[in-house]
Design an enzyme around this catalytic site. Structure first.
Site, PDB file in Angstrom:
ATOM      1  N   GLU A  11       0.970  -1.222   0.181  1.00 10.90           N
ATOM      2  CA  GLU A  11       0.029   0.031  -0.085  1.00 10.90           C
ATOM      3  C   GLU A  11       1.000   1.059   0.034  1.00 10.90           C
ATOM      4  O   GLU A  11       2.003   1.177   0.710  1.00 10.90           O
ATOM      5  CB  GLU A  11      -1.106   0.076   1.334  1.00 10.90           C
ATOM      6  CG  GLU A  11      -2.117  -0.740   1.482  1.00 10.90           C
ATOM      7  CD  GLU A  11      -2.797  -0.455   2.833  1.00 10.90           C
ATOM      8  OE1 GLU A  11      -2.829   0.684   3.249  1.00 10.90           O
ATOM      9  OE2 GLU A  11      -3.338  -1.423   3.473  1.00 10.90           O
ATOM     10  N   GLU A  50     -13.250   5.613   0.079  1.00  7.27           N
ATOM     11  CA  GLU A  50     -14.199   4.786   0.835  1.00  7.27           C
ATOM     12  C   GLU A  50     -14.873   5.514   1.917  1.00  7.27           C
ATOM     13  O   GLU A  50     -13.940   5.853   2.700  1.00  7.27           O
ATOM     14  CB  GLU A  50     -13.021   3.721   1.519  1.00  7.27           C
ATOM     15  CG  GLU A  50     -12.944   2.768   0.335  1.00  7.27           C
ATOM     16  CD  GLU A  50     -11.809   1.734   0.872  1.00  7.27           C
ATOM     17  OE1 GLU A  50     -12.102   0.663   1.284  1.00  7.27           O
ATOM     18  OE2 GLU A  50     -10.368   1.920   0.657  1.00  7.27           O
ATOM     19  N   LYS A  88     -14.657   4.624   5.990  1.00  4.40           N
ATOM     20  CA  LYS A  88     -13.433   4.197   6.565  1.00  4.40           C
ATOM     21  C   LYS A  88     -13.518   4.934   7.965  1.00  4.40           C
ATOM     22  O   LYS A  88     -13.822   6.183   7.883  1.00  4.40           O
ATOM     23  CB  LYS A  88     -12.422   4.685   5.680  1.00  4.40           C
ATOM     24  CG  LYS A  88     -11.688   3.708   4.859  1.00  4.40           C
ATOM     25  CD  LYS A  88     -10.872   2.870   5.382  1.00  4.40           C
ATOM     26  CE  LYS A  88     -10.286   1.938   4.703  1.00  4.40           C
ATOM     27  NZ  LYS A  88      -8.759   2.389   4.304  1.00  4.40           N
ATOM     28  N   GLU A 110      -8.396   9.267   5.514  1.00  4.89           N
ATOM     29  CA  GLU A 110      -8.581   8.085   5.140  1.00  4.89           C
ATOM     30  C   GLU A 110      -9.564   7.666   4.104  1.00  4.89           C
ATOM     31  O   GLU A 110      -9.561   6.886   3.395  1.00  4.89           O
ATOM     32  CB  GLU A 110      -9.112   7.101   6.406  1.00  4.89           C
ATOM     33  CG  GLU A 110      -7.910   7.096   7.505  1.00  4.89           C
ATOM     34  CD  GLU A 110      -6.726   6.400   7.260  1.00  4.89           C
ATOM     35  OE1 GLU A 110      -7.003   5.498   6.471  1.00  4.89           O
ATOM     36  OE2 GLU A 110      -5.905   6.238   8.088  1.00  4.89           O
TER      37      GLU A 110
END
Length: 345
Positions: free
Chosen positions: A266, A317, A320, A326
């Protein structure tokens, strides 16, 4: 004439290298993380079409999601598939036969093993979910025996993705060392990687290093834009990405393990959520990562040894947890439009 001659020599040298070493490694692949912690994502079939239209040939799934696996099946896209942390106790405490049954029913019944390149046994267990740490290596050993039964131990490599903060010291890179509190797990884990010829996987975010330490890390150093070279044992570092990867290599060597590859499972830069999170900075960071990967640049300690990278992530997202950053790492909007301009090859 002064311009042409160095170019001629360079090309001649390159030609000689290919004559002497015909099996030089191909460029490391650039992949992307397909996270699904959101309530507004397109169906997996649409996501897969998006991957294909952008020539993305490697994907990380954070769980063996059946719909995602079915949609990816037959596409030729190679996969890094995570096993959720909470499954490790049952895999560790059971037999290799149980691991074999789990692999066949959960993954291989939905997609050909030829599309699976890596399996990450848990994600950031050592720091995020330390309860599961004792089950890490036993799980990997049972899964490896299961892969051996299927004759897949050479084509599918087992590892576990860890946060870069498993390092207690990362500066300068040559001083890289693991958190001594993790030694009882790290050493057998590295031994497993050595024995099975598998890579160390790391989740690496210069963005978070920068925002947490702005007095010590410059934005330009995090974004590959620094004009200053920091020297460490005659190796020059111009960015935090290289410095962190090499700190991990030095840390492994300090424990007696040399030659273990590093895969960045990642990395990315957010487009929103706070200071220095923007589409412009994300384009600079991720664009530089891609160029380095496809150019097989390597790092100062391992020049020319391409580092495989999975960009985070495919979409924003919205469910999250954690800080606002995030939720804003998507390279694409849910409508399939790029959040910023980036090329994957």
């Amino acid at each position: 004439m002064e311009v042409v001659q160095p170019l001629f020599l360079s090309l001649t040298s390159l030609f000689c290298l290919f004559i002497l070493f015909p099996h030089l490694p191909a460029a490391a692949p650039i992949g992307i993380c397909y996270g699904r912690v959101a309530n507004n994502l397109p169906p997996p079939s649409t996501a897969v079409a998006l991957l294909q239209s952008n020539a993305i040939t490697a994907v990380r799934l954070f769980s063996p999601d059946p719909d995602a696996l079915r949609s990816l099946s037959g596409t030729g896209i190679s996969l890094l598939v995570d096993i959720p942390n909470e499954l490790l106790p049952s895999l560790a405490n059971s037999t290799p036969a149980f691991s074999l049954q789990w692999l066949q029913s959960t993954i291989f019944s939905l997609i050909s093993p030829t599309q699976i390149k890596y399996i990450s046994v848990g994600n950031e267990i050592l720091l995020k979910d330390p309860y599961y740490s004792p089950f890490l290596v036993p799980s990997m050993e049972n899964l490896h025996k299961a892969l051996q039964t299927l004759g897949l131990e050479n084509s599918i490599k087992l590892s576990s993705a860890h946060a870069a903060s498993i390092l207690s010291n990362s500066y300068p890179p040559s001083a890289g060392s693991f958190d001594p509190n993790l030694g009882s797990i790290i050493i057998p884990f590295l031994q497993f990687l050595t024995t099975t010829k598998s890579p160390l996987m790391v989740n690496l975010y210069p963005f978070f290093s920068y925002i947490n330490n702005p007095d010590y890390i410059s934005l330009d150093y995090a974004l590959f834009r620094s004009r200053n070279v920091e020297f460490d044992q005659n190796l020059g570092y111009e960015n935090l990405f290289d410095a962190t990867v090499d700190a991990l290599v030095y840390a492994m060597e300090r424990e007696g393990f040399e030659g273990i590859p590093v895969v960045v499972a990642e990395t990315g830069w957010p487009t929103g959520g706070g200071a220095e999170a923007s589409g412009g900075n994300a384009a600079v960071y991720n664009g530089n990562v891609v160029r380095r990967v496809v150019g097989n640049v390597g790092t100062p300690k391992r020049p020319g040894v391409g580092v495989e990278v999975y960009l985070f992530g495919l979409f924003d997202e919205n469910e999250k947890e954690g800080e606002g950053y995030e939720r804003h790492f998507g390279v694409f909007g849910v409508d399939g439009v790029k959040a910023y301009e980036i090329d994957f090859h």
